[in-house]
Design an enzyme around this catalytic site. Structure first.
Site, PDB file in Angstrom:
ATOM      1  N   GLN A  76       8.316  -2.186  17.097  1.00  0.00           N
ATOM      2  CA  GLN A  76       8.645  -2.757  16.453  1.00  0.00           C
ATOM      3  C   GLN A  76      10.594  -1.957  16.006  1.00  0.00           C
ATOM      4  OE1 GLN A  76       8.269  -5.128  13.075  1.00  0.00           O
ATOM      5  NE2 GLN A  76       8.332  -3.381  11.480  1.00  0.00           N
ATOM      6  N   HIS A 121       0.439  -1.515  -0.467  1.00  0.00           N
ATOM      7  CA  HIS A 121      -0.162   0.324  -0.220  1.00  0.00           C
ATOM      8  C   HIS A 121       0.519   1.002   0.203  1.00  0.00           C
ATOM      9  CE1 HIS A 121       1.275  -0.102   4.094  1.00  0.00           C
ATOM     10  NE2 HIS A 121       0.312  -0.945   4.660  1.00  0.00           N
ATOM     11  N   GLU A 122       0.508   2.486   0.128  1.00  0.00           N
ATOM     12  CA  GLU A 122       0.994   4.357  -0.325  1.00  0.00           C
ATOM     13  C   GLU A 122       1.768   4.665   0.773  1.00  0.00           C
ATOM     14  OE1 GLU A 122       2.023   6.139  -2.497  1.00  0.00           O
ATOM     15  OE2 GLU A 122      -0.076   4.742  -3.469  1.00  0.00           O
ATOM     16  N   GLY A 123       2.568   3.043   2.338  1.00  0.00           N
ATOM     17  CA  GLY A 123       2.664   3.442   3.396  1.00  0.00           C
ATOM     18  C   GLY A 123       4.327   2.254   3.018  1.00  0.00           C
ATOM     19  N   HIS A 124       4.436   1.734   2.325  1.00  0.00           N
ATOM     20  CA  HIS A 124       5.376   0.673   1.791  1.00  0.00           C
ATOM     21  C   HIS A 124       6.299   1.188   0.521  1.00  0.00           C
ATOM     22  CE1 HIS A 124       2.732  -2.925   2.869  1.00  0.00           C
ATOM     23  NE2 HIS A 124       3.580  -2.956   3.827  1.00  0.00           N
TER      24      HIS A 124
HETATM   25  N1  LIG Z   1       0.396   3.179   7.521  1.00  0.00           N
HETATM   26  C1  LIG Z   1       2.161   3.141   7.248  1.00  0.00           C
HETATM   27  N2  LIG Z   1       3.034   4.012   7.040  1.00  0.00           N
HETATM   28  C2  LIG Z   1       4.645   3.853   6.678  1.00  0.00           C
HETATM   29  N3  LIG Z   1       5.241   3.061   6.844  1.00  0.00           N
HETATM   30  C3  LIG Z   1       3.653   1.591   7.076  1.00  0.00           C
HETATM   31  C4  LIG Z   1       2.566   1.899   6.884  1.00  0.00           C
HETATM   32  N4  LIG Z   1       2.247   0.302   7.320  1.00  0.00           N
HETATM   33  C5  LIG Z   1       3.363  -0.167   7.300  1.00  0.00           C
HETATM   34  N5  LIG Z   1       4.283   0.401   7.382  1.00  0.00           N
HETATM   35  C6  LIG Z   1       5.578  -0.544   6.978  1.00  0.00           C
HETATM   36  O1  LIG Z   1       6.039  -0.971   6.162  1.00  0.00           O
HETATM   37  C7  LIG Z   1       6.533  -2.371   6.505  1.00  0.00           C
HETATM   38  C8  LIG Z   1       6.245  -3.552   6.439  1.00  0.00           C
HETATM   39  O2  LIG Z   1       5.550  -3.406   6.867  1.00  0.00           O
HETATM   40  P1  LIG Z   1       4.271  -4.872   6.598  1.00  0.00           P
HETATM   41  O3  LIG Z   1       4.799  -5.294   5.675  1.00  0.00           O
HETATM   42  O4  LIG Z   1       3.635  -5.270   8.155  1.00  0.00           O
HETATM   43  O5  LIG Z   1       2.867  -3.565   6.478  1.00  0.00           O
HETATM   44  P2  LIG Z   1       1.146  -3.503   6.934  1.00  0.00           P
HETATM   45  O6  LIG Z   1       0.465  -2.778   6.693  1.00  0.00           O
HETATM   46  O7  LIG Z   1       1.962  -2.672   8.371  1.00  0.00           O
HETATM   47  O8  LIG Z   1       0.956  -5.053   7.448  1.00  0.00           O
HETATM   48  P3  LIG Z   1       0.162  -5.682   8.848  1.00  0.00           P
HETATM   49  O9  LIG Z   1      -1.249  -4.880   8.795  1.00  0.00           O
HETATM   50  O10 LIG Z   1       0.331  -6.971   8.897  1.00  0.00           O
HETATM   51  O11 LIG Z   1       0.734  -4.548  10.044  1.00  0.00           O
HETATM   52  C9  LIG Z   1       6.926  -1.784   8.087  1.00  0.00           C
HETATM   53  O12 LIG Z   1       8.502  -0.916   8.131  1.00  0.00           O
HETATM   54  C10 LIG Z   1       5.394  -0.946   8.820  1.00  0.00           C
HETATM   55  O13 LIG Z   1       6.370  -0.122   9.764  1.00  0.00           O
HETATM   56  C1  LIG Z   2      10.165  -6.393   9.307  1.00  0.00           C
HETATM   57  C2  LIG Z   2       9.223  -7.522   8.886  1.00  0.00           C
HETATM   58  C3  LIG Z   2       9.196  -7.697   7.516  1.00  0.00           C
HETATM   59  C4  LIG Z   2       9.685  -8.666   9.668  1.00  0.00           C
HETATM   60  O1  LIG Z   2       9.400  -9.735   9.271  1.00  0.00           O
HETATM   61  C5  LIG Z   2       7.524  -7.580   9.643  1.00  0.00           C
HETATM   62  O2  LIG Z   2       8.111  -6.964  10.948  1.00  0.00           O
HETATM   63  C6  LIG Z   2       6.552  -6.134   8.883  1.00  0.00           C
HETATM   64  O3  LIG Z   2       6.686  -6.083   7.852  1.00  0.00           O
HETATM   65  O4  LIG Z   2       6.489  -4.878  10.229  1.00  0.00           O
HETATM   66  N1  BAL Z   3       3.730  -5.020  10.738  1.00  0.00           N
HETATM   67  C1  BAL Z   3       4.009  -5.589  12.091  1.00  0.00           C
HETATM   68  C2  BAL Z   3       4.214  -7.381  10.667  1.00  0.00           C
HETATM   69  C3  BAL Z   3       2.995  -8.073  12.054  1.00  0.00           C
HETATM   70  O1  BAL Z   3       1.976  -7.541  11.756  1.00  0.00           O
HETATM   71  O2  BAL Z   3       3.101  -9.113  11.700  1.00  0.00           O
END
Ligand SMILES: Nc1ncnc2c1ncn2[C@@H]1O[C@H](COP(=O)(O)OP(=O)(O)OP(=O)(O)O)[C@@H](O)[C@H]1O
Ligand SMILES: CC(C)(CO)[C@@H](O)C(=O)[O-]
Ligand code: BAL
Length: 290
Positions: free
Chosen positions: A153, A34-37
């Site tokens: 984290q 998503h946009e965060g990634h």
């Molecule tokens: N809204 C966001 N803004 C900025 N970074 C983000 C956001 N959501 C996730 N990330 C970051 O993207 C990286 C990968 O996270 P991950 O793939 O677990 O996504 P997530 O959306 O956090 O998933 P989940 O729904 O499992 O928590 C992590 O460093 C996470 O902190």
């Molecule tokens: C850092 C990470 C990729 C490790 O599996 C996970 O915890 C996440 O997506 O935030």
């Molecule tokens: N966003 C951190 C990964 C997890 O929830 O497992």
């Protein structure tokens, strides 16, 4: 962009870049982007010569009753998004590629990792620290990018890197939000339309805490209790963690006397939503005065 699945292939593709002295930026993810990634990817690209993204749903960080099997996955869509974003290498290993043998070695940051989200998810942060260490050993990046949405984290990874002298710079990136304020998260896809509408209580609770602190409330237990009640005004929301902490050490505090971190972990149906904000009234006032 090239996609590789094995550790050996990734090392082979990175070797010429390393020999040429190019800087490597790394974004570890669990996919369903998503946009965060994509914001993390944008930062990594802007600040490095080579950008590597990993997509790996890491079994070590899921508890027995958690959503490992149903965690959303769409490698085709993710690859297209990363290609458009100018990523050089996508590392998308299978569980057998990452863990050919059952893991005997664990990296743990037990104090920081056992409270807050860690108390609700025992073993979760040891699974994160272990896979992130392994990924760092595979990619050997100069800098790695993590979202502040997962505040605990980031704190744990920073501490791990410091304690173990891992040669990588950790770059935290501010949380990216939907239009109504909800933090982007892969797990938002689990929410029904009714639950999605209810989820806005989470960012609203962050605003409410800032308002209470701005109005002069300093007693941490009283603020936490008011925020817990505020979240419960939404019948679909159940607060699991409502904690005001020191923003750097995450230590518990009794009184607000400077910047504070509000960390929220809220369950809506079966879905847990994570959010946080550092509330710093002095700097807000400073900005108003400037
Ligand atoms: N809204 C966001 N803004 C900025 N970074 C983000 C956001 N959501 C996730 N990330 C970051 O993207 C990286 C990968 O996270 P991950 O793939 O677990 O996504 P997530 O959306 O956090 O998933 P989940 O729904 O499992 O928590 C992590 O460093 C996470 O902190
Ligand atoms: C850092 C990470 C990729 C490790 O599996 C996970 O915890 C996440 O997506 O935030
Ligand atoms: N966003 C951190 C990964 C997890 O929830 O497992």
């Amino acid at each position: 962009m090239e996609t590789v699945t094995t550790i050996a292939e990734l090392r082979e593709r990175l070797a010429p870049h390393r020999r040429a002295g190019r800087t490597i930026g790394f974004v570890p993810t669990m996919g369903y982007l998503h946009e965060g990634h994509l914001t993390l990817v944008g930062r990594a690209r802007a600040e490095n010569e080579v950008t590597v993204v990993s997509i790996f749903v890491n079994p070590l960080q899921f508890g027995a009753n958690e959503d490992l099997a149903k965690y959303p996955r769409d490698l085709e869509r993710d690859s297209a998004l990363l290609e458009q974003s100018g990523v050089d290498l996508l590392f998308a290993p299978t569980v057998a590629d990452m863990y050919p043998k059952p893991m005997e070695t664990v990296v743990d940051v037990p104090k920081l990792g056992s409270e807050l989200e860690g108390a609700a998810r025992p073993g979760h942060f040891a699974g994160v620290a272990t896979v992130v260490t392994k990924l760092f050993n595979i990619v050997q990046p100069d800098a790695a990018y993590f979202g502040e949405k997962d505040y605990q984290q980031v704190a744990i990874i920073r501490r791990m890197v410091e304690d173990l002298a891992q040669p990588v710079k950790i770059i935290p990136v501010p949380t990216v939000r939907e239009k109504d304020g909800l933090a982007c998260s892969s797990r938002n896809v689990y929410l029904s339309p009714e639950q999605r509408a209810a989820a806005v209580i989470v960012p609203k609770a962050l605003d409410e805490a800032a308002r209470l602190i701005r109005s002069g409330l300093k007693d941490v237990a009283a603020i936490e209790a008011q925020i817990t009640r505020f979240i419960r005004t939404e019948p679909l929301a159940e607060p699991e963690v409502v904690a005001l902490r020191h923003p750097e050490t995450l230590a518990a505090i009794d009184t607000v006397s400077g910047p504070v971190l509000l960390l929220l972990f809220v369950r809506i149906g079966q879905t847990r939503l994570l959010d946080n904000r550092v509330i710093d009234i002095a700097s807000e006032n400073g900005m108003e005065a400037a």
